[in-house]
Design an enzyme around this catalytic site. Structure first.
Site, mmCIF file in Angstrom:
data_model
loop_
_atom_site.group_PDB
_atom_site.id
_atom_site.type_symbol
_atom_site.label_atom_id
_atom_site.label_comp_id
_atom_site.label_asym_id
_atom_site.label_seq_id
_atom_site.Cartn_x
_atom_site.Cartn_y
_atom_site.Cartn_z
ATOM 1 N N SER A 22 0.734 -1.198 -0.147
ATOM 2 C CA SER A 22 -0.082 -0.057 0.072
ATOM 3 C C SER A 22 0.908 1.258 0.025
ATOM 4 C CB SER A 22 -0.861 -0.085 1.426
ATOM 5 O OG SER A 22 -0.100 0.158 2.290
ATOM 6 N N LYS A 23 0.311 2.407 -0.107
ATOM 7 C CA LYS A 23 1.039 3.566 -0.120
ATOM 8 C C LYS A 23 1.862 3.819 1.002
ATOM 9 C CE LYS A 23 -0.638 6.340 -3.787
ATOM 10 N NZ LYS A 23 -0.939 5.262 -4.540
#
Ligand code: GLU
Length: 475
Positions: free
Chosen positions: A252-253
């Site tokens: 994820s980010k």
């Protein structure tokens, strides 16, 4: 039949770890099988697709070393390879499906579909479309047309049981009745959906194996039905398990940018990154990890692709890239490092000749080029001292004074210049071992750690050494 695989990215962002892994596995499989690797750009989402992302993905794939046999700029016998240029072909197939009755105009609105799904969820039923549009009377259809409702085209799911023999996951059973019901192949605005375009293209481009992320697994039964309805033999499918972050969480980010662009910016070697990515879900066995492009191509097989998620570990990437750096010749290393520094704008106002001379000294000291600019800071005369104490102590001062005395008459070349220097210092100072070497290192580089002084010293040269010991003496 020769193997034909494709990588089919949507140009809606920079390619990242997940999609470049898909590209790489397809490419390695094709090369291993003496097959063809095709690049097809899925740019039918006109709002989100951007020409600059298309350009970027072509550059990024080429940078890492993936070469396509057919593709947008390359051309090939099954083009065009941009979906936005294939709309007329999609329309032909839709007309055929409508004429045969395997697809139908559906006047159910998006809001109604969403509402039906919402109620299904509330009633704990699978949130699938209830196919109500199949059964509208001609009057109902006329009334909806009169209200300005534009139809979608839906594909009729008549044989909802699909068995997939997945090349990675083995046999997977689907019941589409539980999942989707009739699905949209042309949107109300007339644009083809991903499902339609991908099936027509895979069919017409004679794709034999579709290797893609597990996020597409639930699409595959739809694709198999659609391909069959259009008269194509479905290809074989292999779905790659997801890549997770170091703690097992989905990529994820939070992990930062894992785009190929960013890995380039950080100064990884293409072959180091490709080697690392190949190991995300595949291994050649026998604990082999450091592999060249040739070895990757020779050893790759879908049989050895893992069903369980793989873990992205930046430390392992660094280690592996470091191993690839070590395998470069000194010349190649310096050339690539210099090119990186130039690209990163780290050469501005710097003594390029000196940098070129000093680079080989760092060959064993870095894992990626991004670490270089900071390590090279000491080359500018205004560098600071990490730990002044080594210079301020009486022993340190004595070392600096003695250095200034012996430097003018020093002779020798390469590593022996440094040996001569140390041998000349020793009888003049009390300091020994660390107490001798640390003041030297601090005076010449401002750091406590770094590459071997015997290699660095001759590169810096006697003039610079003198200036540095004078400065250190005043510190
Ligand atoms: N454009 C799709 C994607 O980027 C391709 C899926 C496929 O490989 O079929 O996910």
């Amino acid at each position: 039949m020769s193997v034909r695989v494709r990588f089919a990215p949507s140009p809606t962002g920079y390619i990242h770890l997940g999609n470049v892994r898909t590209a790489l596995f397809n490419y390695l499989f094709a090369k291993n099988q003496n097959g063809q690797f095709i690049l097809r750009v899925e740019d039918t989402d006109l709002e989100r697709s951007k020409p600059e992302y298309r350009q970027a993905l072509i550059e990024d794939l080429a940078w890492i070393g993936i070469r396509w046999d057919e593709g947008p700029e390359t051309g090939g016998a099954y083009g065009p390879y941009l979906q936005s240029q294939r709309l007329a072909t999609y329309e032909q197939y839709v007309r055929k499906l409508l004429a045969e009755g395997t697809a139908y105009y559906c006047y159910v609105t998006e809001e109604e579909t969403e509402e039906a799904k919402r109620i299904a969820r509330l009633e704990k039923r699978p949130p699938r479309f209830d196919n109500r549009g199949r059964h509208f009377t001609p009057q109902e259809i006329e009334a909806r047309k009169a209200r300005g409702i534009k139809p979608t085209v839906r594909f009729k799911v008549e044989q909802p049981q699909v068995v997939l023999k997945d090349l990675v996951r083995g046999e997977v059973h689907f019941n589409l009745d539980d999942m989707v019901g009739d699905f949209v192949i042309v949107r109300a605005d007339g644009s083809p959906t991903f499902h339609l375009a991908v099936c027509i293209d895979d069919g017409l481009m004679k794709i034999t194996h579709v290797i893609r992320g597990e996020d597409h697994l639930s699409n595959t039964p739809k694709h198999i039905l659609l391909l069959r309805a259009m008269g194509f033999d479905p290809p074989q499918y292999g779905h790659l398990a997801l890549i997770h972050g170091p703690g097992g969480e989905p990529l994820s980010k939070r992990l930062g940018d894992v785009s190929v662009r960013e890995f380039r910016r950080k100064g990884y070697l293409p072959q180091g990154l490709a080697n690392y990515i190949a190991l995300l879900g595949w291994s050649p066995g026998e604990n082999r990890e450091i592999l060249t492009w040739q070895e990757l191509q020779a050893l790759f097989s879908l049989e050895r692709v893992n069903k369980s998620p793989s873990i992205y570990d930046p430390h392992k990437l660094d280690w592996l890239n470091g191993e690839h750096l070590r395998r470069l010749s000194a010349e190649e290393f310096s050339q690539k490092a210099f090119a990186y520094l130039k690209m990163a704008g780290a050469l501005e106002g710097k003594d390029e000749t000196l940098i070129l001379k000093v680079l080989p000294v760092f060959h064993d000291n870095i894992e990626r080029f991004e670490q270089l600019p900071e390590k090279l800071n000491f080359l500018s005369e205004d560098f600071g001292y990490e730990n002044k104490a080594w210079l301020e102590s009486p022993e340190g001062r004595e070392v600096c004074e003695a250095a200034l005395q012996v430097l003018p008459s020093l002779t020798g070349e390469g590593e022996s210049l440094y040996e001569n220097f140390v041998n000349a210092l020793k009888p003049k100072v009390k300091a020994k071992g660390k107490n001798l070497f640390m003041p030297i290192r601090m005076a010449l580089t401002g750091r406590e750690h770094g590459p071997e002084m015997k290699r660095l010293f001759p590169v810096l040269g006697l003039v610079r050494a003198k200036v540095r010991f004078e400065k250190a003496h005043k510190a």
